[in-house]
Design an enzyme around this catalytic site. Structure first.
Site, mmCIF file in Angstrom:
data_model
loop_
_atom_site.group_PDB
_atom_site.id
_atom_site.type_symbol
_atom_site.label_atom_id
_atom_site.label_comp_id
_atom_site.label_asym_id
_atom_site.label_seq_id
_atom_site.Cartn_x
_atom_site.Cartn_y
_atom_site.Cartn_z
ATOM 1 N N HIS A 19 2.378 64.073 37.511
ATOM 2 C CA HIS A 19 2.072 62.990 36.576
ATOM 3 C C HIS A 19 0.873 63.422 35.740
ATOM 4 O O HIS A 19 -0.208 63.668 36.279
ATOM 5 C CB HIS A 19 1.738 61.703 37.327
ATOM 6 N N ARG A 21 0.013 61.605 32.865
ATOM 7 C CA ARG A 21 -0.497 60.406 32.198
ATOM 8 C C ARG A 21 -0.558 60.597 30.675
ATOM 9 O O ARG A 21 0.215 61.340 30.104
ATOM 10 C CB ARG A 21 -1.855 59.991 32.772
ATOM 11 N N LYS A 103 15.032 61.006 35.767
ATOM 12 C CA LYS A 103 14.347 60.453 36.935
ATOM 13 C C LYS A 103 14.852 59.053 37.257
ATOM 14 O O LYS A 103 14.878 58.180 36.392
ATOM 15 C CB LYS A 103 12.834 60.413 36.671
ATOM 16 N N HIS A 140 13.201 59.088 43.297
ATOM 17 C CA HIS A 140 12.191 58.473 44.158
ATOM 18 C C HIS A 140 12.977 57.697 45.209
ATOM 19 O O HIS A 140 13.497 56.618 44.936
ATOM 20 C CB HIS A 140 11.276 57.544 43.357
ATOM 21 N N ASP A 251 3.263 65.980 43.122
ATOM 22 C CA ASP A 251 3.163 64.545 42.835
ATOM 23 C C ASP A 251 1.719 64.172 42.523
ATOM 24 O O ASP A 251 1.265 63.075 42.845
ATOM 25 C CB ASP A 251 3.710 63.694 43.986
ATOM 26 N N HIS A 255 -5.521 58.418 39.074
ATOM 27 C CA HIS A 255 -5.974 57.085 38.672
ATOM 28 C C HIS A 255 -7.498 57.130 38.624
ATOM 29 O O HIS A 255 -8.128 57.824 39.425
ATOM 30 C CB HIS A 255 -5.545 56.016 39.675
ATOM 31 N N ALA A 267 -1.617 53.465 43.838
ATOM 32 C CA ALA A 267 -1.071 54.530 44.677
ATOM 33 C C ALA A 267 -1.062 55.843 43.913
ATOM 34 O O ALA A 267 -0.637 55.899 42.764
ATOM 35 C CB ALA A 267 0.344 54.176 45.117
#
Length: 348
Positions: A19, A21, A103, A140, A251, A255, A267
């Protein structure tokens, strides 16, 4: 007794699940991935999910703009599946080399997944098209029903969603992402060549006791959630066996600190700065360094039908301390293993 290796030289690895972002966060985190990995499968769950070719092209350019000079890095874009996604748009993106994979997020399974799929039947025409194209489906693998315990979501998904899907579409290429359970490890091991899995460093290194005993550790909180020790051990045994359909997928999911250290925290583990060294430590602990390169650099390209990277990366036995935090605009990021010492370093 053989002395432990001091240098690990492997083909340049890829990260098959990351990720990155957007905005300031993107600019901050991209260099940690682009410095080490040749390619990365970029997750599409932005606040406005990536569901069109044009959106993917624009996002890819924002990623490339954040890659420092001297880094040779290719982002591999993915399409966020929704109940209303146009199969023709997906096929166009795949043929034009924009979408590498698509995905599947069950609705509300994780961060920014409210637009996700409500049922597999709702997207069956899209999945049938993907099977014909040979386009990988990234999953997922958790059910989100309110009556299912969070620690049982993955195992229930196998029985009620994954296996029926694979029985129906027998040649659809599926990556069971970030597997966390003994059930998933066994399921992938018993599967055919159309099924593979990614595994994160945190699920190899830790279990739920590490997150919950002696105080809650929010920077180990991710989804799928850490499971009990027997599941952690099953994952470690899978990678240590040299199983060729399991490969590196961090993964890494950043954050800001205030969104992690709060009464209702987000998470995700931002593990990009230390992930490769963390994997090396696990393989060393399992006496499985002979399989380390394949897991990091060979198995993924083989499953995706892509060439292996031509460059090399060296890890050296040189202890380093992971930073306590990383500056982020008006906040900060707390990386995975913050403040801890790892025994391998990537040679610069």
């Amino acid at each position: 007794m053989t002395a432990p290796s001091q240098v690990l030289k492997i083909r340049r690895p890829d990260d098959w699940h990351v990720h990155l972002r957007d905005g300031d966060m993107l600019k901050t985190v991209v260099p940690y991935t682009s410095e080490i990995y040749g390619r990365a499968i970029v997750m599409p769950n932005l606040a406005s999910p990536i569901t069109t070719v044009d959106a993917a092209i624009a996002y890819r350019q924002r990623i490339l703009d954040a890659v420092p000079a001297g880094h040779d890095f290719t982002p591999l874009m993915t399409c966020y599946l929704t109940d209303s996604l146009d199969a023709d748009e997906l096929e166009r993106g795949f043929h034009e080399g924009v979408f590498t994979a698509a995905k599947l997020y069950p609705a509300n399974a994780t961060t920014n997944s409210s637009h996700g799929v409500t049922s597999v039947d709702a997207i069956m025409p899209v999945l049938e098209r993907m099977e014909k194209l040979g386009m990988p489906l990234l999953v997922h693998g958790e059910v989100t029903h309110a009556d299912v315990d969070i620690f049982d979501r993955e195992a229930r998904f196998i029985d009620t969603v994954m296996e029926p899907l694979r029985q129906r579409l027998t040649t659809l290429k599926v990556v069971f992402e970030h597997i966390t359970t003994k059930d998933a490890a066994q399921y992938v091991r018993d599967g055919n060549d159309y099924l593979a899995a990614t595994i994160t460093p945190q699920h190899l290194m830790f279990n739920r006791n590490d997150m919950l005993v002696g105080g809650i550790r929010p920077h180990l909180y991710c989804l799928p959630i850490l499971k009990r020790n027997i599941h952690q051990q099953a994952l470690r045994e899978l990678v240590a066996s040299g199983f060729t359909r399991a490969f590196l997928g961090t993964d890494s999911a950043p954050h800001s600190r205030h969104r992690k250290e709060t009464s209702c925290g987000c998470a995700g583990c931002f593990n990009a700065p230390s992930a490769l060294c963390s994997y090396a430590a696990v393989f060393e602990e399992m006496n499985a360094l002979a399989h380390f390169e394949a897991f990091c650099s060979l198995n993924g390209p083989q499953f995706y039908g892509l060439p292996v990277n031509t460059g090399w990366v060296e890890l050296v036995r040189d202890e380093q301390q992971v930073p306590e935090n990383i500056a982020l605009a008006d906040d900060s990021l707390v990386p995975f293993l913050a403040g801890e010492t790892v025994r391998w370093s990537v040679k610069k």
